[in-house]
Design a protein around this motif. Structure first.
Motif, PDB file in Angstrom:
ATOM      1  N   PHE A  55      -5.284   4.764   3.269  1.00  0.00           N
ATOM      2  CA  PHE A  55      -6.548   4.333   2.682  1.00  0.00           C
ATOM      3  C   PHE A  55      -6.369   3.033   1.908  1.00  0.00           C
ATOM      4  N   GLN A  56      -5.274   2.924   1.174  1.00  0.00           N
ATOM      5  CA  GLN A  56      -5.015   1.676   0.457  1.00  0.00           C
ATOM      6  C   GLN A  56      -4.789   0.521   1.426  1.00  0.00           C
ATOM      7  N   ALA A  87       0.843  -1.194   0.000  1.00  0.00           N
ATOM      8  CA  ALA A  87       0.000   0.000   0.000  1.00  0.00           C
ATOM      9  C   ALA A  87       0.875   1.239   0.000  1.00  0.00           C
ATOM     10  N   VAL A 112      -6.268   0.148   4.291  1.00  0.00           N
ATOM     11  CA  VAL A 112      -7.603  -0.249   4.748  1.00  0.00           C
ATOM     12  C   VAL A 112      -8.307  -1.074   3.681  1.00  0.00           C
ATOM     13  N   GLN A 113      -8.057  -0.775   2.402  1.00  0.00           N
ATOM     14  CA  GLN A 113      -8.720  -1.485   1.317  1.00  0.00           C
ATOM     15  C   GLN A 113      -8.358  -2.966   1.271  1.00  0.00           C
ATOM     16  N   PHE A 114      -7.256  -3.349   1.889  1.00  0.00           N
ATOM     17  CA  PHE A 114      -6.896  -4.764   1.931  1.00  0.00           C
ATOM     18  C   PHE A 114      -7.802  -5.556   2.877  1.00  0.00           C
TER      19      PHE A 114
END
Length: 275
Positions: A189-190, A185, A192-194
Protein backbone atom coordinates in the motif's frame (compact mmCIF):
# COMPACT_ATOMS: atom_id res chain seq x y z
CA UNK A 1 47.85 -28.80 14.19
CA UNK A 2 47.32 -30.54 10.85
CA UNK A 3 44.36 -32.49 12.27
CA UNK A 4 42.87 -29.26 13.61
CA UNK A 5 43.23 -27.54 10.21
CA UNK A 6 41.65 -30.51 8.46
CA UNK A 7 38.75 -30.47 10.90
CA UNK A 8 38.26 -26.73 10.36
CA UNK A 9 38.35 -27.15 6.56
CA UNK A 10 35.76 -29.94 6.78
CA UNK A 11 33.49 -27.76 8.90
CA UNK A 12 33.80 -24.85 6.46
CA UNK A 13 33.01 -27.17 3.56
CA UNK A 14 29.88 -28.41 5.28
CA UNK A 15 28.74 -24.85 5.99
CA UNK A 16 29.62 -23.15 2.75
CA UNK A 17 29.86 -26.00 0.24
CA UNK A 18 32.99 -27.11 -1.58
CA UNK A 19 35.56 -24.50 -2.44
CA UNK A 20 35.65 -23.44 -6.04
CA UNK A 21 35.12 -20.55 -8.34
CA UNK A 22 32.05 -18.38 -7.71
CA UNK A 23 29.25 -17.93 -10.20
CA UNK A 24 30.33 -16.68 -13.59
CA UNK A 25 29.79 -12.96 -14.18
CA UNK A 26 26.33 -12.32 -15.48
CA UNK A 27 24.88 -15.70 -14.47
CA UNK A 28 23.13 -14.33 -11.37
CA UNK A 29 21.73 -11.46 -13.44
CA UNK A 30 20.43 -13.84 -16.13
CA UNK A 31 18.95 -16.17 -13.53
CA UNK A 32 17.08 -13.28 -11.91
CA UNK A 33 15.77 -12.05 -15.25
CA UNK A 34 14.56 -15.56 -16.14
CA UNK A 35 12.87 -16.00 -12.76
CA UNK A 36 10.95 -12.72 -13.04
CA UNK A 37 9.87 -13.51 -16.61
CA UNK A 38 8.55 -16.91 -15.44
CA UNK A 39 6.62 -15.21 -12.65
CA UNK A 40 5.15 -12.71 -15.11
CA UNK A 41 4.16 -15.47 -17.51
CA UNK A 42 2.23 -17.24 -14.75
CA UNK A 43 0.57 -14.05 -13.49
CA UNK A 44 -2.12 -13.57 -16.10
CA UNK A 45 -3.66 -10.51 -14.44
CA UNK A 46 -0.37 -8.65 -14.47
CA UNK A 47 0.24 -9.62 -18.09
CA UNK A 48 -3.22 -8.31 -18.97
CA UNK A 49 -2.54 -5.06 -17.14
CA UNK A 50 0.76 -4.59 -18.94
CA UNK A 51 -0.43 -5.45 -22.45
CA UNK A 52 -4.14 -4.67 -22.51
CA UNK A 53 -4.79 -1.72 -20.18
CA UNK A 54 -2.78 0.95 -22.12
CA UNK A 55 -4.44 -0.12 -25.38
CA UNK A 56 -7.89 0.04 -23.77
CA UNK A 57 -7.18 3.48 -22.33
CA UNK A 58 -6.02 4.72 -25.74
CA UNK A 59 -9.29 3.39 -27.19
CA UNK A 60 -11.24 5.23 -24.51
CA UNK A 61 -9.31 8.41 -25.31
CA UNK A 62 -10.19 7.99 -28.98
CA UNK A 63 -13.92 7.94 -28.22
CA UNK A 64 -13.57 10.89 -25.83
CA UNK A 65 -12.22 13.07 -28.66
CA UNK A 66 -14.12 11.43 -31.53
CA UNK A 67 -16.80 14.12 -31.85
CA UNK A 68 -14.70 17.10 -30.77
CA UNK A 69 -14.41 19.39 -33.84
CA UNK A 70 -10.97 20.60 -34.81
CA UNK A 71 -10.52 24.36 -35.08
CA UNK A 72 -8.92 25.87 -38.20
CA UNK A 73 -5.93 26.96 -36.13
CA UNK A 74 -5.12 23.38 -35.14
CA UNK A 75 -2.72 21.51 -37.39
CA UNK A 76 -3.66 18.16 -35.84
CA UNK A 77 -6.74 16.74 -34.17
CA UNK A 78 -6.98 16.68 -30.40
CA UNK A 79 -6.69 12.90 -30.39
CA UNK A 80 -3.47 13.05 -32.41
CA UNK A 81 -1.98 15.72 -30.14
CA UNK A 82 -2.98 14.18 -26.82
CA UNK A 83 -2.80 10.55 -27.92
CA UNK A 84 0.84 10.57 -28.93
CA UNK A 85 1.78 12.06 -25.55
CA UNK A 86 -0.29 9.45 -23.74
CA UNK A 87 1.65 6.71 -25.53
CA UNK A 88 4.60 7.83 -23.42
CA UNK A 89 2.71 8.58 -20.22
CA UNK A 90 0.62 5.41 -19.88
CA UNK A 91 3.55 2.94 -20.07
CA UNK A 92 5.39 5.02 -17.47
CA UNK A 93 2.44 4.88 -15.05
CA UNK A 94 1.63 1.19 -15.53
CA UNK A 95 5.22 -0.03 -15.26
CA UNK A 96 5.93 2.18 -12.22
CA UNK A 97 2.95 0.73 -10.39
CA UNK A 98 3.58 -2.91 -11.28
CA UNK A 99 7.31 -2.79 -10.55
CA UNK A 100 6.95 -1.03 -7.19
CA UNK A 101 4.34 -3.54 -6.02
CA UNK A 102 6.27 -6.57 -7.33
CA UNK A 103 9.49 -5.56 -5.59
CA UNK A 104 7.66 -4.77 -2.36
CA UNK A 105 6.00 -8.18 -2.53
CA UNK A 106 9.45 -9.79 -2.78
CA UNK A 107 10.50 -7.88 0.31
CA UNK A 108 7.47 -8.60 2.52
CA UNK A 109 7.41 -12.29 1.57
CA UNK A 110 11.04 -12.69 2.65
CA UNK A 111 12.19 -13.65 -0.85
CA UNK A 112 14.39 -10.57 -1.14
CA UNK A 113 16.17 -11.25 2.14
CA UNK A 114 16.87 -14.85 1.15
CA UNK A 115 18.17 -13.79 -2.27
CA UNK A 116 20.58 -11.26 -0.77
CA UNK A 117 22.19 -13.97 1.40
CA UNK A 118 23.37 -15.64 -1.83
CA UNK A 119 26.19 -14.40 -4.09
CA UNK A 120 23.53 -12.36 -5.93
CA UNK A 121 24.50 -8.67 -5.74
CA UNK A 122 22.02 -5.83 -5.38
CA UNK A 123 22.90 -4.58 -8.86
CA UNK A 124 22.32 -8.08 -10.30
CA UNK A 125 18.95 -8.21 -8.57
CA UNK A 126 17.75 -4.81 -9.75
CA UNK A 127 19.32 -5.31 -13.16
CA UNK A 128 17.42 -8.58 -13.54
CA UNK A 129 14.19 -6.90 -12.50
CA UNK A 130 14.87 -4.00 -14.83
CA UNK A 131 15.61 -6.26 -17.79
CA UNK A 132 12.58 -8.52 -17.25
CA UNK A 133 10.16 -5.65 -16.89
CA UNK A 134 11.84 -3.79 -19.74
CA UNK A 135 11.03 -6.71 -22.04
CA UNK A 136 7.45 -6.51 -20.81
CA UNK A 137 7.54 -2.76 -21.42
CA UNK A 138 8.71 -3.32 -24.99
CA UNK A 139 5.77 -5.65 -25.63
CA UNK A 140 3.44 -3.12 -24.04
CA UNK A 141 4.72 -0.29 -26.23
CA UNK A 142 4.35 -2.38 -29.39
CA UNK A 143 0.76 -3.41 -28.57
CA UNK A 144 -0.31 0.14 -27.59
CA UNK A 145 1.21 1.64 -30.73
CA UNK A 146 -0.24 -1.04 -33.01
CA UNK A 147 -3.71 -0.35 -31.62
CA UNK A 148 -3.29 3.43 -31.75
CA UNK A 149 -1.81 3.71 -35.24
CA UNK A 150 -3.38 0.64 -36.81
CA UNK A 151 -6.91 0.62 -35.39
CA UNK A 152 -7.58 4.08 -34.00
CA UNK A 153 -6.01 6.08 -36.83
CA UNK A 154 -3.51 8.03 -34.75
CA UNK A 155 -1.32 10.07 -37.08
CA UNK A 156 2.22 11.41 -36.71
CA UNK A 157 4.58 12.94 -39.24
CA UNK A 158 7.39 10.61 -38.19
CA UNK A 159 7.71 6.84 -38.30
CA UNK A 160 5.60 5.07 -35.63
CA UNK A 161 8.69 2.99 -34.87
CA UNK A 162 10.24 6.00 -33.16
CA UNK A 163 7.11 6.32 -31.02
CA UNK A 164 7.52 2.68 -29.99
CA UNK A 165 11.15 3.32 -29.03
CA UNK A 166 10.31 6.39 -26.94
CA UNK A 167 7.37 4.65 -25.26
CA UNK A 168 9.64 1.71 -24.40
CA UNK A 169 12.34 3.93 -22.88
CA UNK A 170 9.65 5.79 -20.94
CA UNK A 171 8.30 2.50 -19.61
CA UNK A 172 11.84 1.53 -18.54
CA UNK A 173 11.98 4.84 -16.67
CA UNK A 174 8.80 3.79 -14.87
CA UNK A 175 10.45 0.47 -13.99
CA UNK A 176 13.55 2.19 -12.60
CA UNK A 177 11.59 4.72 -10.54
CA UNK A 178 9.29 1.95 -9.28
CA UNK A 179 12.30 -0.04 -8.07
CA UNK A 180 13.74 3.06 -6.41
CA UNK A 181 10.51 4.04 -4.65
CA UNK A 182 9.91 0.49 -3.42
CA UNK A 183 13.07 0.81 -1.31
CA UNK A 184 11.31 3.44 0.83
CA UNK A 185 8.05 1.53 1.32
CA UNK A 186 7.32 -1.11 3.94
CA UNK A 187 4.05 -2.40 2.49
CA UNK A 188 2.49 -2.72 -0.95
CA UNK A 189 0.00 0.00 0.00
CA UNK A 190 2.84 2.39 0.77
CA UNK A 191 4.40 1.53 -2.59
CA UNK A 192 1.15 2.53 -4.32
CA UNK A 193 1.10 5.80 -2.35
CA UNK A 194 4.24 6.92 -4.19
CA UNK A 195 2.23 7.03 -7.44
CA UNK A 196 0.59 10.45 -6.89
CA UNK A 197 3.81 11.81 -5.41
CA UNK A 198 6.05 10.74 -8.30
CA UNK A 199 3.75 10.53 -11.33
CA UNK A 200 1.06 13.20 -10.87
CA UNK A 201 3.34 16.29 -10.80
CA UNK A 202 5.14 15.03 -13.90
CA UNK A 203 1.85 14.55 -15.76
CA UNK A 204 0.70 18.06 -14.83
CA UNK A 205 3.98 19.71 -15.85
CA UNK A 206 5.13 17.61 -18.82
CA UNK A 207 3.35 19.75 -21.41
CA UNK A 208 0.29 17.55 -21.86
CA UNK A 209 -2.16 20.03 -20.32
CA UNK A 210 -0.37 23.30 -21.10
CA UNK A 211 2.75 23.83 -23.25
CA UNK A 212 5.73 24.05 -20.91
CA UNK A 213 6.74 27.39 -22.40
CA UNK A 214 3.44 28.83 -21.14
CA UNK A 215 3.92 27.69 -17.55
CA UNK A 216 4.89 30.20 -14.86
CA UNK A 217 8.66 30.53 -14.71
CA UNK A 218 9.04 28.65 -11.45
CA UNK A 219 6.90 25.75 -12.68
CA UNK A 220 8.83 25.62 -15.94
CA UNK A 221 12.04 25.28 -13.93
CA UNK A 222 10.53 22.35 -12.02
CA UNK A 223 9.33 20.74 -15.25
CA UNK A 224 12.87 20.96 -16.62
CA UNK A 225 14.10 18.50 -13.98
CA UNK A 226 11.29 15.98 -14.53
CA UNK A 227 12.08 13.16 -16.96
CA UNK A 228 8.54 12.79 -18.27
CA UNK A 229 8.80 16.29 -19.74
CA UNK A 230 11.57 15.14 -22.04
CA UNK A 231 9.66 12.02 -23.07
CA UNK A 232 6.69 14.14 -24.13
CA UNK A 233 9.01 16.57 -25.93
CA UNK A 234 10.61 13.67 -27.83
CA UNK A 235 7.17 12.39 -28.86
CA UNK A 236 6.22 15.87 -30.02
CA UNK A 237 9.30 15.93 -32.25
CA UNK A 238 8.15 12.69 -33.87
CA UNK A 239 4.64 14.04 -34.32
CA UNK A 240 5.77 17.09 -36.34
CA UNK A 241 8.95 15.94 -38.11
CA UNK A 242 9.23 13.20 -40.71
CA UNK A 243 12.78 12.28 -39.65
CA UNK A 244 14.31 11.93 -36.16
CA UNK A 245 15.78 15.21 -34.99
CA UNK A 246 18.70 16.07 -32.77
CA UNK A 247 16.25 17.30 -30.11
CA UNK A 248 14.47 13.96 -30.14
CA UNK A 249 17.73 12.06 -29.56
CA UNK A 250 18.76 14.52 -26.85
CA UNK A 251 15.44 14.17 -25.01
CA UNK A 252 15.52 10.39 -25.35
CA UNK A 253 19.06 10.27 -23.96
CA UNK A 254 17.97 12.39 -20.98
CA UNK A 255 15.10 10.00 -20.20
CA UNK A 256 17.47 7.02 -20.47
CA UNK A 257 19.96 8.81 -18.20
CA UNK A 258 17.27 9.39 -15.57
CA UNK A 259 16.40 5.68 -15.72
CA UNK A 260 20.05 4.65 -15.27
CA UNK A 261 20.49 6.99 -12.29
CA UNK A 262 17.26 5.76 -10.68
CA UNK A 263 18.36 2.14 -11.08
CA UNK A 264 21.76 2.90 -9.52
CA UNK A 265 20.13 4.73 -6.60
CA UNK A 266 17.76 1.81 -6.17
CA UNK A 267 20.71 -0.55 -5.80
CA UNK A 268 22.35 1.78 -3.29
CA UNK A 269 19.21 2.12 -1.14
CA UNK A 270 18.02 -1.49 -1.34
CA UNK A 271 17.64 -2.81 2.19
CA UNK A 272 18.84 -6.34 2.93
CA UNK A 273 16.29 -6.98 5.69
CA UNK A 274 12.53 -6.60 5.59
CA UNK A 275 12.34 -4.77 8.91
Amino acid sequence: MSDQRASTATTDTRRNGPAGPGPRPGMAYLATTTRILRQLRNDHRTVAMILVVPALLMTLLYFVYQDVPATPAQETTLFDRVGISMLGILPFIVMFLITAIAMQRERTSGTLERLLTTPLSKLDLLGGYGSAFSLAAAAQAVVACLVSFGLLGLEAAGNPGWVVLIAMVDAILGVALGLLCSAFARTEFQAVQFMPLVAAPQIFLCGLLVPRSQLPDWLEVISNVMPLSYAVDALHEVSVHTEPTGLMWRDLAIVAGFAAVALSLGAATLRRRTA
